[in-house]
Design a protein around this motif. Structure first.
Motif, mmCIF file in Angstrom:
data_model
loop_
_atom_site.group_PDB
_atom_site.id
_atom_site.type_symbol
_atom_site.label_atom_id
_atom_site.label_comp_id
_atom_site.label_asym_id
_atom_site.label_seq_id
_atom_site.Cartn_x
_atom_site.Cartn_y
_atom_site.Cartn_z
ATOM 1 N N UNK C 98 -22.599 -0.793 17.130
ATOM 2 C CA UNK C 98 -22.449 0.529 16.514
ATOM 3 C C UNK C 98 -20.993 0.866 16.265
ATOM 4 N N UNK C 99 -20.126 0.527 17.201
ATOM 5 C CA UNK C 99 -18.720 0.902 17.011
ATOM 6 C C UNK C 99 -18.101 0.102 15.862
ATOM 7 N N UNK C 100 -18.430 -1.181 15.796
ATOM 8 C CA UNK C 100 -17.872 -1.975 14.697
ATOM 9 C C UNK C 100 -18.404 -1.474 13.355
ATOM 10 N N UNK C 101 -19.726 -1.293 13.261
ATOM 11 C CA UNK C 101 -20.264 -0.873 11.965
ATOM 12 C C UNK C 101 -19.834 0.554 11.639
ATOM 13 N N UNK C 102 -19.866 1.430 12.647
ATOM 14 C CA UNK C 102 -19.437 2.808 12.418
ATOM 15 C C UNK C 102 -17.989 2.872 11.986
ATOM 16 N N UNK C 103 -17.134 2.084 12.622
ATOM 17 C CA UNK C 103 -15.720 2.090 12.264
ATOM 18 C C UNK C 103 -15.533 1.568 10.840
ATOM 19 N N UNK C 104 -16.270 0.519 10.516
ATOM 20 C CA UNK C 104 -16.158 -0.033 9.173
ATOM 21 C C UNK C 104 -16.507 1.043 8.138
ATOM 22 N N UNK C 125 -24.810 11.974 7.297
ATOM 23 C CA UNK C 125 -25.355 13.295 7.591
ATOM 24 C C UNK C 125 -26.862 13.232 7.745
ATOM 25 N N UNK C 126 -27.464 12.478 6.851
ATOM 26 C CA UNK C 126 -28.914 12.362 6.886
ATOM 27 C C UNK C 126 -29.366 11.763 8.217
ATOM 28 N N UNK C 127 -28.692 10.687 8.631
ATOM 29 C CA UNK C 127 -29.074 10.052 9.888
ATOM 30 C C UNK C 127 -28.861 10.988 11.067
ATOM 31 N N UNK C 156 -29.373 1.716 14.905
ATOM 32 C CA UNK C 156 -29.665 2.455 13.673
ATOM 33 C C UNK C 156 -29.404 3.936 13.867
ATOM 34 N N UNK C 157 -29.777 4.434 15.050
ATOM 35 C CA UNK C 157 -29.633 5.859 15.290
ATOM 36 C C UNK C 157 -28.192 6.232 15.657
ATOM 37 N N UNK C 158 -27.461 5.306 16.249
ATOM 38 C CA UNK C 158 -26.166 5.694 16.845
ATOM 39 C C UNK C 158 -24.936 5.486 15.982
#
Lengths: 330, 328, 291, 323
Positions: C98-104, C125-127, C156-158
């Motif tokens: 999550x941190x890698x994908x979120x940061x990307x 926002x939707x998620x 997926x949620x985080x």
């Protein structure tokens, strides 16, 4: 001074509009034209929000201008492709206002300069890089070089950091630099040092400068010519001393009168302004933007935009109440 | 507050709603495996029966067609038939909603009031013993899942001390009416509500405290101090009001997160609300019901977020007047 | 000189960290669980999923089973020990993803701005609007229960919250003069994102990763408790699920308490770690603590 | 009569890396109706000095010595409630215009009136009248008292801050960089406004600035601060014309002007000292052109020369009695 007649930058009808709510536009820079010769320092003086920073960013293509031409040695920068522009950036540089913010806090002095060398692939090996860095640090007065080599921004003073900014720009050997309020965040005692460095670089390398400031006094100290800006337009432009000694535009007069003087025996100053509190223009379109605050305003000032009137050689101001026109209107 | 603001928020909410119906449709159909197969895991069911089911649920049609009929039914309020209860999903859900509202409403009010109070105190006394005590406790509370609270409370107060009932919403076949019935429900609600309160209060304290500390570091608090305003008044007049503003937004953001606590608590205490229904639907692999529950939870979150936005607009003068700071 | 500067900063960080009460305790508990997870094969008494003697069903703690047995006569102590592996693995893997994908997403959205930002943020926002646990439950129910599905479901949620946080950081970094300076000096987009912006969001990523571990462990325990955990892997949540479903809860507190205590202790340790790190990273903390 | 007398004030910041003395044996006094200008560069201790007058030194900072005698009483002995009563009513402050110096959710008028309310005024009608009067005085229409701060420009907000600081007619007003960060013309308007207030109210003020020209225009006496101590203090005219301390002189010589002949200016080499690792001798020694051996070894004592009180070894021989 050392300004020659070789043209470095020619700006014509530069415009930068920002859309606002309800279809209005903010004309941050509106129809600005000027030239800079090689080795010349041109000051742009104005209050916050007058568009001087937007102008400098438009010139360097950091933001895309709405209209106008910026000719650098004859090539229009607005028509360059992104890779062409990136190459061209070597020749046009900028020094920023905030010395603490404009250098990445995670890089030491030598790394900061090395990074610039890497971007433009200036050196072929590390030894060569080290040599270039050493020389440039000496040139900007960060000596002994070993002391500063591995220092991080957090360990340095504003004046020293502004010298690092200068060094990082100078390794690219630009022919023209925009200095955006380079000393306004520095302590009084080190300001002159940085300004002197600027003058020295001009002497040594024939670099042209645009010096952006709100401070008439430092502008006087470094500039050959200065342009007074008001709400996106140049209202007066000419040789620095000439403007200070013989201001023509009512706004220039007010600005000069407002500057406090380090002389306790000075008398109190009355501002030659009509409205004492509002700095916001009422006339959006068509008129002189200074009209709402101008104590000498006439009907015509509200209706049409004044053209430049020549006052002396190289000195012109945009006001209806000047020169020959004064007689016909008044 | 301009009508524009409301309309803008409303349109955003409707768009989200539309997207959610799509997700709700897609999850159940695009997932790996055959939905009908998954519903009936029993290998004894013949292929023919499955095919029949497929036709019955319209799963033999192409995706686009399925989506349109799904949307059509949705607009009519038709959520399909629950396998398990053999009743229309919307009926099953409608019956459960008030019970969940009762539980969540009660616990939320208690948690928000207590949480804000304790959080404000902790933030105000930043760095003191009171602060670190409140913080340690709330961090601990925040870290305990609601179901764990539920289990512990149940063991202690229902099994061993037997002060409160083990679960359910009322004493079965008691024949209570009126006030006695209300008291009975309240008695049943104590433990589930408490497990939600405990879980949510920790979060709320932490949020309030950080909001409070943020506000206290603002220059206008210094201005108030230099005016000689009493400390108590700085807290009530200057700090709290400003600390509440972000709190409202955060409450909005957290609503989506909060649905978790309800499912956990209702499951543990067999509180016959939406959360327990959701759990049962999962256990029984009742997909139409699961789909329906998920939709209701999502809609609730959207509606509450919209309400929160409107409240925010009413409270903050910067939004209320809708003006822009005059230029210098 | 340069190394000593970086060294001082690291030293300062650790000095602040260990003088932060929560940081210290969080770290101690964390180390304890890491120890248990690493040395689980040495610490267990029997294989955790080995059904024991039928006569030892729901045996209260004794000399053979230190923490008693469950309804299949399996040893609770060994289950608890192995449960730490599930929690920590899922926690770390999910936090990493999550941190890698979120940061990307956050860096791209914040840096590129405009349409790209608009679209990415709409998705985020939707998620964030979707009810988290119900979504996880639905996904887990549809995808089937396995440890990797749980990782995917929680990821997926985080990821959106990290994306949002990183984006806001990037937006303020983008405004900072050194990024504008880099562009002026001729740096391209890739250089700016990796060399100028990324190093400055790493502290935030670090704090966020710790937070994500907390939330993941939490979510895993809830999903498992609700019967959506991997049936082949014993986790603390599944232990509680079987305990709850078997109806033996009231009679066998030795079955209830160990997993509850472990879940709570592990989550608390990460919450404490996270709080202390974000405290330390808060501008001004260093100064008020006198570093 | 001296309204304020600061004697040997010391403020220390205790950090893990040692103690930094931000304010170092500072002495000054302000007479009624007088404005004392405190000038210095960033980090010289001028704001810390001001804040310690109001009892606002927060950890890890601590007042470690000296006394602050306000109207004959040492307010360092005051308890919290006594200090609170002092603030706003007897000593008020206008700080550098910050975006959030006013509470964003309260109306401007209420924020001004709060000063009176908190100091015991109960008559609402009187308070409203005072607010109107005060707003008018700072050049804002009283109609705008119902506005919120975000509806005002930076210059207007600073006028509100001045109104707020002046409404209780305090004995001493601290002006901490009151016009820094504002536009030149707005600055001039505020300078004129403050001059007007001085004339009307007989304001006693401590003016803090890094800007020589602002100090020159607005103060009667000037104290130059450097590295935590006051390097030189004198009458404003005498100081600008006849500065004695090498730092004051260098500061004045490095200041660009727009009037008169264009002069070459001299910069001061080096950077201010680090307070955590102060030099053994004079704080200015390693930037000073005239430094002697003793300057690097011994901290100069305070001496009075021609009405200038200074700390400089160049004058320690012809002292006319230290202070």
């Amino acid at each position: 001074m050392s300004a020659s007649n070789e043209l470095v930058l020619k700006v014509r009808n530069l415009k930068k509009y920002f859309p606002l709510k309800k279809g209005q536009v903010l004309k941050a820079v509106d129809d600005i034209s000027f030239d800079i010769n090689k080795g010349e320092i041109l000051g742009f003086v104005g209050e916050s929000g007058c568009g001087k920073s937007t102008m400098s960013r438009s010139i360097l293509q950091l933001i895309k201008p709405t209209g106008g031409k910026i000719l650098h040695h004859g090539d229009d920068l607005t028509t360059l492709t992104a890779p062409e522009l990136r190459k061209r950036r070597r020749e046009m540089q900028m020094i920023f206002q905030d010395p603490f913010g404009s250098i990445n806090p995670r890089r030491s002095v030598s790394e900061t300069i090395r990074m610039v060398l890497a971007i433009h692939k200036i050196c072929t090996n590390r030894e060569e890089e080290d040599k270039v860095i050493t020389n440039i640090l000496k040139e900007v007065g960060l000596t002994p070089v070993e002391t500063y080599w591995d220092k991080y921004p957090a360990m340095m003073s504003g004046g020293q950091l502004q010298r690092v900014s200068m060094a990082r720009v100078l390794v690219l050997q630009p022919d023209f630099i925009i200095a955006d309020e380079p000393v306004s965040m520095l302590d009084v005692s080190v300001r002159i040092g940085v300004l002197d460095l600027l003058l020295k670089m001009r002497e040594l390398h024939d670099i042209s400068f645009i010096y952006i400031t709100h401070d008439l006094a430092t502008a006087r100290y470094v500039c050959d010519r200065m342009a007074i800006m008001y709400m996106g337009r140049i209202v007066e432009i000419g040789p620095a001393e000439e403007i200070l000694q013989n201001p023509q535009h009512p706004y220039t007069k007010a600005l000069i009168a407002a500057v406090p003087e380090p002389n306790p025996e000075d008398d109190d100053v009355e501002l030659p302004l009509k409205d004492s509190t509002s700095g916001v223009s009422g006339t959006e379109e068509g008129g002189c933007r200074f009209f709402p605050r101008c104590p000498y305003g006439k009907d015509i000032c509200e209706k049409s935009v004044p053209d430049f009137t020549n006052i002396a050689e190289n000195h012109k101001a945009a006001c209806f109440l000047l020169g020959d026109k004064v007689k016909t209107i008044v | 507050m301009g009508i524009n603001y409301i309309v803008k928020k409303l349109i955003a909410s409707l768009l989200t709603l539309f997207a959610i119906t799509f997700v709700n449709f897609a999850i159940f159909r695009l997932a790996p495996g055959d939905p009908v197969r998954m519903m009936f895991r029993d290998p004894r069911i013949s292929i023919e029966t499955i095919e029949k089911m497929r036709v019955e649920y319209g799963l033999d049609k192409p995706m686009v067609g399925q989506y349109f009929s799904y949307m059509k039914n949705l607009c009519k309020g038709d959520l399909g038939i629950s396998f398990w209860q053999k009743k229309p999903v919307e009926e099953v859900i409608a019956e459960r909603i008030p019970r969940t509202l009762l539980l969540i409403g009660t616990s939320l009010i208690i948690a928000v009031i207590l949480g804000t109070l304790l959080g404000a105190i902790a933030g105000w006394k930043g760095g003191s013993k009171t602060d670190s005590a409140i913080m340690s406790i709330s961090m601990t509370l925040y870290s305990v899942p609601s179901f764990a609270f539920g289990i512990l409370l149940m063991l202690a107060f229902a099994y061993h001390l037997a002060i409160f009932p083990l679960g359910g919403i009322e004493t079965p076949a008691s024949g209570y009416h009126g006030f006695r019935k209300a008291m009975d429900v309240a008695h049943h609600m104590v433990l589930p509500a408490f497990s939600i309160v405990l879980w949510y209060i920790g979060q709320y304290i932490i949020i309030t405290r950080s909001s409070m500390k943020e506000v206290l570091s603002q220059p206008y608090i210094m201005t108030a101090r230099s005016k000689g305003v009493r400390e108590k008044k700085i807290l009530t007049r200057h700090a709290l009001r400003n600390a509440f503003l972000p709190l409202i937004t955060i409450t909005g953001v957290n609503i989506a997160f909060m649905t978790g606590g309800i499912i956990e608590a209702e499951t543990v205490f067999s509180w016959p609300g939406l959360g327990r229904l959701f759990y049962d639907a999962v256990m029984k692999r009742d997909y139409p019901l699961l789909q329906g529950c998920f939709l209701v939870f999502s809609v609730a979150v959207i509606v509450l977020n919209f309400v929160v936005d409107i409240i925010y607009g009413k409270v903050d003068p910067r939004v209320k007047i809708g003006g822009k700071a005059a230029d210098a | 000189m340069r190394d000593s500067y970086k060294l001082t900063k690291i030293k300062d960080f650790f000095a602040m960290f260990f003088s932060h009460r929560m940081g210290k305790w969080g770290f101690i508990i964390f180390c304890f669980f890491i120890f248990i997870a690493l040395f689980a094969p040495l610490l267990r008494t029997v294989a955790p999923d080995a059904s024991g003697d039928v006569s030892r069903i729901l045996q209260s703690p004794d000399k053979i089973s230190w923490l008693g047995t469950d309804d299949l006569a399996r040893d609770i102590w060994s289950q608890v020990i192995y449960g730490s592996r599930v929690s920590l693995t899922i926690g770390f893997v999910t936090a990493f993803i999550t941190v890698i994908s979120g940061t990307f997403v956050g860096i791209v959205a914040g840096f590129k701005g405009g349409k790209v930002d608009e679209i990415l943020m709409r998705i985020v926002d939707f998620f964030m609007m979707l009810p988290h646990l119900p979504l996880m439950i639905v996904l887990a129910a549809v995808m089937g229960a396995s440890i990797w599905n749980i990782v995917i479901v929680i990821s997926i949620v985080s990821w959106p919250s990290t994306a949002r946080l990183v984006r806001s950081q990037v937006l303020s970094l983008k405004e900072s003069a050194f990024v504008e300076a880099a562009r002026c000096l001729g740096a391209g987009d890739a250089t700016m994102m990796t060399k100028e912006i990324l190093p400055n969001v790493i502290p935030v990523m670090f704090a966020q990763a710790v937070l994500m571990v907390t939330e993941t462990i939490y979510s895993e325990s809830v999903l498992s408790f609700l019967g959506l955990g991997d049936p082949t892997k014993i986790s603390w949540g599944t232990m509680l699920h079987f305990c709850f479903e078997s109806g033996a809860m009231s009679r066998s507190p030795w079955w209830v308490f160990p997993p509850v205590i472990c879940i709570v202790a592990l989550i608390i340790s990460f919450s404490f770690l996270g709080t202390s790190i974000s405290d330390i990273l808060t501008p001004g903390y260093k100064e008020t603590m006198g570093y | 009569m001296a309204i304020l007398e600061v004697k040997d004030l010391c403020v220390d910041y205790e950090t893990k890396k040692g103690t930094a003395r931000a304010v170092n044996h500072v002495n000054f006094s302000i007479n009624k109706g007088e404005t004392l200008g405190l000038i210095g560069e960033s980090g010289c201790g001028k704001t810390t000095t001001a804040m310690s007058l109001l009892g606002f030194v927060s950890p890890p900072g601590r007042i470690t010595g000296g006394s602050v005698i306000f109207k004959g009483e040492d307010i360092r002995n005051y308890n919290d409630e006594q200090m609170r009563k002092l603030r706003g009513a007897s000593i008020s402050i206008v700080r550098q215009e910050a975006q959030n110096a006013l509470n964003p959710v309260l109306r401007v008028g209420d924020q001004i009136g709060e000063v009176l309310r908190e100091h015991g005024e109960k008559n609402n009608k009187l308070i409203e009248e005072r607010i109107d009067y005060q707003l008018e005085m700072v050049g804002i229409s009283p109609k705008r008292k119902k506005s919120y701060p975000f509806e005002f420009s930076g210059g207007m907000r600073q006028r509100v801050m001045i109104a707020l600081a002046a409404i209780a007619e305090p004995d001493l007003m601290i002006l901490d960089e009151p016009i820094t960060g504002l536009d030149v013309i707005v600055q001039r308007q505020l300078i004129n406004l403050l001059a007007e207030l001085r004339a009307k109210m007989g304001l006693t003020a401590l003016l803090i600035s890094h800007d020589l020209s602002v100090i020159a225009e607005m103060s009667d006496r000037v104290a130059v601060m450097y590295g935590g101590y006051i390097a030189e203090e004198a009458d404003v005219v005498s100081l600008y014309k006849n500065s004695k301390h090498p730092y004051s002189s260098a500061l004045i010589e490095s200041y660009p002007r727009i009037r008169g002949e264009k002069k070459t200016l001299k910069s001061i080499p080096g950077a201010p000292p680090k307070l955590l690792t102060p030099p053994d001798g004079c704080m200015f020694a390693d930037r000073c052109q005239k430094a002697k051996d003793i300057c690097f070894k011994q901290v100069p004592e305070s001496v009075v020369v021609d009405g200038h009180r200074l700390r400089c070894h160049l004058y320690s021989g012809n002292s006319k009695g230290g202070v």
